[in-house]
Design a protein around this motif. Sequence first.
Motif, short mmCIF file in Angstrom:
data_model
loop_
_atom_site.label_atom_id
_atom_site.label_comp_id
_atom_site.label_asym_id
_atom_site.label_seq_id
_atom_site.Cartn_x
_atom_site.Cartn_y
_atom_site.Cartn_z
N PHE A 1 -36.44 -58.29 25.59
CA PHE A 1 -37.14 -57.62 26.70
C PHE A 1 -36.29 -56.51 27.28
CE2 PHE A 1 -38.58 -57.16 31.09
CZ PHE A 1 -39.95 -57.07 30.91
N ARG A 2 -34.99 -56.77 27.40
CA ARG A 2 -34.10 -55.73 27.91
C ARG A 2 -34.11 -54.51 26.98
NH1 ARG A 2 -28.93 -59.53 29.60
NH2 ARG A 2 -29.64 -60.02 31.74
N THR A 3 -34.06 -54.78 25.68
CA THR A 3 -34.00 -53.69 24.70
C THR A 3 -35.31 -52.91 24.64
OG1 THR A 3 -32.43 -54.95 23.36
CG2 THR A 3 -33.61 -53.14 22.28
N ASP A 4 -36.42 -53.63 24.65
CA ASP A 4 -37.73 -53.00 24.44
C ASP A 4 -38.36 -52.45 25.71
OD1 ASP A 4 -37.45 -53.78 21.81
OD2 ASP A 4 -38.69 -55.57 22.02
N VAL A 5 -37.97 -53.00 26.87
CA VAL A 5 -38.65 -52.63 28.11
C VAL A 5 -37.69 -52.08 29.16
CG1 VAL A 5 -40.13 -53.45 29.99
CG2 VAL A 5 -40.42 -54.38 27.69
N VAL A 6 -36.68 -52.86 29.51
CA VAL A 6 -35.82 -52.46 30.63
C VAL A 6 -35.01 -51.21 30.31
CG1 VAL A 6 -33.96 -53.18 32.17
CG2 VAL A 6 -35.70 -54.84 31.45
N GLU A 7 -34.37 -51.17 29.14
CA GLU A 7 -33.55 -50.01 28.80
C GLU A 7 -34.37 -48.72 28.71
OE1 GLU A 7 -31.20 -50.93 25.37
OE2 GLU A 7 -30.14 -52.59 26.37
N PRO A 8 -35.54 -48.72 28.03
CA PRO A 8 -36.35 -47.49 28.05
C PRO A 8 -36.78 -47.07 29.45
CG PRO A 8 -37.08 -48.96 26.30
CD PRO A 8 -36.09 -49.73 27.12
N SER A 9 -36.93 -48.06 30.36
CA SER A 9 -37.39 -47.73 31.72
C SER A 9 -36.32 -47.00 32.52
CB SER A 9 -37.80 -49.00 32.46
OG SER A 9 -36.69 -49.71 32.97
N MET A 10 -35.10 -46.94 32.04
CA MET A 10 -34.06 -46.21 32.76
C MET A 10 -34.37 -44.72 32.86
SD MET A 10 -31.87 -48.41 33.86
CE MET A 10 -33.21 -49.59 34.05
N GLY B 1 -43.04 -38.76 29.32
CA GLY B 1 -42.08 -39.83 29.56
C GLY B 1 -42.71 -41.17 29.81
N VAL B 2 -43.90 -41.42 29.26
CA VAL B 2 -44.59 -42.70 29.43
C VAL B 2 -44.61 -43.43 28.09
CG1 VAL B 2 -46.76 -43.83 30.03
CG2 VAL B 2 -46.01 -41.81 31.31
N VAL B 3 -44.25 -44.73 28.10
CA VAL B 3 -44.29 -45.54 26.89
C VAL B 3 -45.01 -46.85 27.21
CG1 VAL B 3 -42.20 -44.54 25.91
CG2 VAL B 3 -42.03 -46.56 27.36
N LEU B 4 -45.57 -47.45 26.19
CA LEU B 4 -46.29 -48.71 26.33
C LEU B 4 -45.50 -49.83 25.66
CD1 LEU B 4 -48.88 -50.33 27.08
CD2 LEU B 4 -49.81 -49.65 24.83
N ALA B 5 -45.30 -50.92 26.39
CA ALA B 5 -44.64 -52.11 25.84
C ALA B 5 -45.60 -53.28 25.96
CB ALA B 5 -43.35 -52.41 26.60
N LYS B 6 -45.82 -54.01 24.87
CA LYS B 6 -46.76 -55.12 24.86
C LYS B 6 -45.97 -56.44 24.80
CE LYS B 6 -50.63 -54.62 22.63
NZ LYS B 6 -51.53 -54.37 23.77
N GLY C 1 -35.84 -50.28 35.62
CA GLY C 1 -35.70 -51.72 35.72
C GLY C 1 -36.45 -52.37 36.86
N GLN C 2 -37.21 -51.60 37.63
CA GLN C 2 -37.95 -52.13 38.76
C GLN C 2 -39.45 -51.92 38.56
OE1 GLN C 2 -36.37 -53.73 41.34
NE2 GLN C 2 -34.47 -53.39 40.19
N LEU C 3 -40.24 -52.92 38.95
CA LEU C 3 -41.70 -52.75 38.90
C LEU C 3 -42.11 -51.78 40.00
CD1 LEU C 3 -42.98 -56.40 38.29
CD2 LEU C 3 -42.48 -54.61 36.62
#
Length: 303
Positions: free
Chosen positions: A17-26, A60-65, A92-94
Amino acid sequence: MATLGMSAAEKEAVQAFRTDVVEPSMTKLVIIDFWAEWCGPCKALAPVLEKVAAAYADKGVVLAKVDTDKNQFIASQFQIRSIPTVYAMFQGQLVADLTNARTESQLRTTIDQLLRQLPIEGEAQSQEAELEPLIAMGEQVLGEGDIERALSIFDQLFEMAPDHPAVLSGRIRALVAAGAHEEAEAALAALPEEVATRPDIERARSALALAQSAPQVGDLAPLEAAVAANPDDLQARLDLANAQMAAGNRDAAADGFLAITAQDRDWNEGAARQQLLKLFEVVGLEDPWVSAQRRRLSAILFG
């Protein structure tokens, strides 16, 4: 998301989850779609999310499922009670709950709002920074009445950014000013649906409608003489104001429309006021000139 006390599988899920979602959200806005294979509404929403994410990829928008059946620990950390649940994450924040945005239009509206508020740097934002001064130059040249040069500027910008609403609007309004009404009409008809309803395009559409309703007159002298001979002839006044507007003399046109409105605001179903409002749309509702004319109109209507 701490890993202390977790099982090996849970740690693996957290790292993924960190790799696929949190890190890209930086640096990007990540749309997180919590779904499951058995969920019918999830399957209905998925193509909409994918289409919107693809359309906004350069911004700068990506989709994570996240499959909640395969990632129950992750789902529990986000307290997922029902699916589909859709969140937006940045750094890293909603930052938003998009669950109730089920249509493409609703998603686009919400994402547009987020992109205006968050310091996200995508390719589109970089291009926007590059285009902004060039668009401003084209608008200035067009406002000064140098139609040929303005059209040349917007034609070059159109090659750089063929889907940019401000570029399309400027080019169409330059075509209208050049008298190329059929070409302007064709350009409007060819616009994709998601662009056709933008405020910039409505401004261009108003410019074309106004030009078609107020064709250019070679010699204004006969119209001016008719008004001078009979100031109470409101049709003559309207014809003159329309001709002045078509000639690019917005001050004189506004004076004419306001004079008619002051004399009889309901004449011809408020035709003068309607033409003035169309002129406001063409000039731009944020323009200081429009603000000044609005005050004059308000004084007539409510003073």
